[in-house]
Design a protein around this motif. Sequence first.
Motif, PDB file in Angstrom:
ATOM      1  N   GLU A 199      32.041  14.087   3.158  1.00 48.60           N
ATOM      2  CA  GLU A 199      33.503  14.128   3.063  1.00 48.60           C
ATOM      3  C   GLU A 199      33.984  15.451   2.468  1.00 48.60           C
ATOM      4  O   GLU A 199      34.973  16.024   2.929  1.00 48.60           O
ATOM      5  CB  GLU A 199      34.012  12.949   2.222  1.00 48.60           C
ATOM      6  CG  GLU A 199      33.897  11.611   2.909  1.00 48.60           C
ATOM      7  CD  GLU A 199      34.236  10.434   2.005  1.00 48.60           C
ATOM      8  OE1 GLU A 199      34.639  10.658   0.844  1.00 48.60           O
ATOM      9  OE2 GLU A 199      34.082   9.288   2.468  1.00 48.60           O
TER      10      GLU A 199
ATOM     11  N   ASP B 293      32.382  18.346   2.608  1.00 45.49           N
ATOM     12  CA  ASP B 293      32.156  19.383   3.621  1.00 45.49           C
ATOM     13  C   ASP B 293      33.225  19.327   4.712  1.00 45.49           C
ATOM     14  O   ASP B 293      33.722  20.364   5.155  1.00 45.49           O
ATOM     15  CB  ASP B 293      30.763  19.236   4.243  1.00 45.49           C
ATOM     16  CG  ASP B 293      29.647  19.668   3.309  1.00 45.49           C
ATOM     17  OD1 ASP B 293      29.941  20.310   2.270  1.00 45.49           O
ATOM     18  OD2 ASP B 293      28.481  19.363   3.602  1.00 45.49           O
ATOM     19  N   ASN B 294      33.587  18.125   5.149  1.00 46.36           N
ATOM     20  CA  ASN B 294      34.635  17.984   6.171  1.00 46.36           C
ATOM     21  C   ASN B 294      35.966  18.522   5.665  1.00 46.36           C
ATOM     22  O   ASN B 294      36.690  19.207   6.393  1.00 46.36           O
ATOM     23  CB  ASN B 294      34.793  16.523   6.590  1.00 46.36           C
ATOM     24  CG  ASN B 294      33.649  16.030   7.455  1.00 46.36           C
ATOM     25  OD1 ASN B 294      32.949  16.814   8.077  1.00 46.36           O
ATOM     26  ND2 ASN B 294      33.444  14.732   7.460  1.00 46.36           N
ATOM     27  N   LYS B 295      36.283  18.217   4.418  1.00 47.78           N
ATOM     28  CA  LYS B 295      37.528  18.699   3.825  1.00 47.78           C
ATOM     29  C   LYS B 295      37.522  20.223   3.733  1.00 47.78           C
ATOM     30  O   LYS B 295      38.518  20.875   4.046  1.00 47.78           O
ATOM     31  CB  LYS B 295      37.726  18.083   2.436  1.00 47.78           C
ATOM     32  CG  LYS B 295      39.011  18.493   1.772  1.00 47.78           C
ATOM     33  CD  LYS B 295      39.160  17.850   0.401  1.00 47.78           C
ATOM     34  CE  LYS B 295      40.437  18.343  -0.250  1.00 47.78           C
ATOM     35  NZ  LYS B 295      40.510  18.002  -1.647  1.00 47.78           N
TER      36      LYS B 295
ATOM     37  N   ARG C  91      35.847  22.339   5.635  1.00 48.75           N
ATOM     38  CA  ARG C  91      35.999  22.871   6.997  1.00 48.75           C
ATOM     39  C   ARG C  91      37.465  22.841   7.423  1.00 48.75           C
ATOM     40  O   ARG C  91      37.982  23.804   7.977  1.00 48.75           O
ATOM     41  CB  ARG C  91      35.147  22.075   7.990  1.00 48.75           C
ATOM     42  CG  ARG C  91      33.733  22.537   8.103  1.00 48.75           C
ATOM     43  CD  ARG C  91      33.024  21.893   9.285  1.00 48.75           C
ATOM     44  NE  ARG C  91      32.767  20.480   9.087  1.00 48.75           N
ATOM     45  CZ  ARG C  91      31.772  19.989   8.372  1.00 48.75           C
ATOM     46  NH1 ARG C  91      30.938  20.802   7.767  1.00 48.75           N
ATOM     47  NH2 ARG C  91      31.600  18.700   8.258  1.00 48.75           N
ATOM     48  N   GLN C  92      38.135  21.721   7.165  1.00 45.40           N
ATOM     49  CA  GLN C  92      39.536  21.574   7.570  1.00 45.40           C
ATOM     50  C   GLN C  92      40.433  22.539   6.806  1.00 45.40           C
ATOM     51  O   GLN C  92      41.373  23.088   7.370  1.00 45.40           O
ATOM     52  CB  GLN C  92      40.002  20.137   7.360  1.00 45.40           C
ATOM     53  CG  GLN C  92      41.326  19.837   8.004  1.00 45.40           C
ATOM     54  CD  GLN C  92      41.296  19.997   9.507  1.00 45.40           C
ATOM     55  OE1 GLN C  92      40.508  19.381  10.189  1.00 45.40           O
ATOM     56  NE2 GLN C  92      42.141  20.862  10.036  1.00 45.40           N
TER      57      GLN C  92
ATOM     58  N   SER D 144      39.404  18.938  15.213  1.00 41.70           N
ATOM     59  CA  SER D 144      38.108  18.294  14.999  1.00 41.70           C
ATOM     60  C   SER D 144      37.018  19.367  15.054  1.00 41.70           C
ATOM     61  O   SER D 144      37.269  20.509  15.452  1.00 41.70           O
ATOM     62  CB  SER D 144      37.846  17.206  16.038  1.00 41.70           C
ATOM     63  OG  SER D 144      37.776  17.757  17.335  1.00 41.70           O
TER      64      SER D 144
ATOM     65  N   TYR E  82      29.746  24.964  12.698  1.00 41.44           N
ATOM     66  CA  TYR E  82      30.601  24.014  13.402  1.00 41.44           C
ATOM     67  C   TYR E  82      31.598  24.779  14.246  1.00 41.44           C
ATOM     68  O   TYR E  82      32.136  25.792  13.812  1.00 41.44           O
ATOM     69  CB  TYR E  82      31.368  23.118  12.425  1.00 41.44           C
ATOM     70  CG  TYR E  82      30.566  21.957  11.904  1.00 41.44           C
ATOM     71  CD1 TYR E  82      30.680  20.696  12.475  1.00 41.44           C
ATOM     72  CD2 TYR E  82      29.696  22.124  10.835  1.00 41.44           C
ATOM     73  CE1 TYR E  82      29.948  19.626  11.996  1.00 41.44           C
ATOM     74  CE2 TYR E  82      28.954  21.058  10.348  1.00 41.44           C
ATOM     75  CZ  TYR E  82      29.083  19.815  10.938  1.00 41.44           C
ATOM     76  OH  TYR E  82      28.359  18.755  10.470  1.00 41.44           O
TER      77      TYR E  82
END
Length: 186
Positions: A40, A42-44, A46-47, A55, A71
């Motif tokens: 979570e 890492d996703n945050k 990236r965003q 995405s 990514y």
Amino acid sequence: MKNEVIKFGLILFIITAVSTGIVSTIYGITQPIIETQKIEKDNKARQEILSVAKSFEKIEKEFGEDIVEVYKGVDTDNNTVGYTIKNISKGYGGDIEITTGITADGKISGVSLGSMSETPGLGAKSKDPAFIDQYNDKEAKQLKVIKNAVPKDDEIVAIAGATITSNAVTKGVNQSIELFENELNK
């Protein structure tokens, strides 16, 4: 006397075995939770550094020993809008995890620092916006670190007292730029 030594040795062994079992059980329970939180985070990151992406798709390819993951960011029409590249660079206190966002048109959209063990009050200031935001909107071309001057388009001002950390972060960003230029932007 000999029986007492054996008795105490056996008690110590039992305590150690029970403690090891408890720690192992707790580790088994918490490990999936820790892994989920890391994903979570890492996703945050990236965003945050490639906000134009709706995405992300992981690129399953080996890019080098210091590159941790790459990514591709896509929009709602599945068009590539950029990339996030996570790598490891050696700082003053050890490894620094650096994620760099680069847009499809060759601009650095952001840099995020993950785990590191830099000196509090010095190298740890590399996470501060005053330092890390210097990378934003720069051309994805090799950057260099300078001290106490007005930076040009390809320069980053070092953190006072933390030049090694400043150079390590910039080295990681440059490694991401090189990967983008040579392999991703084709």
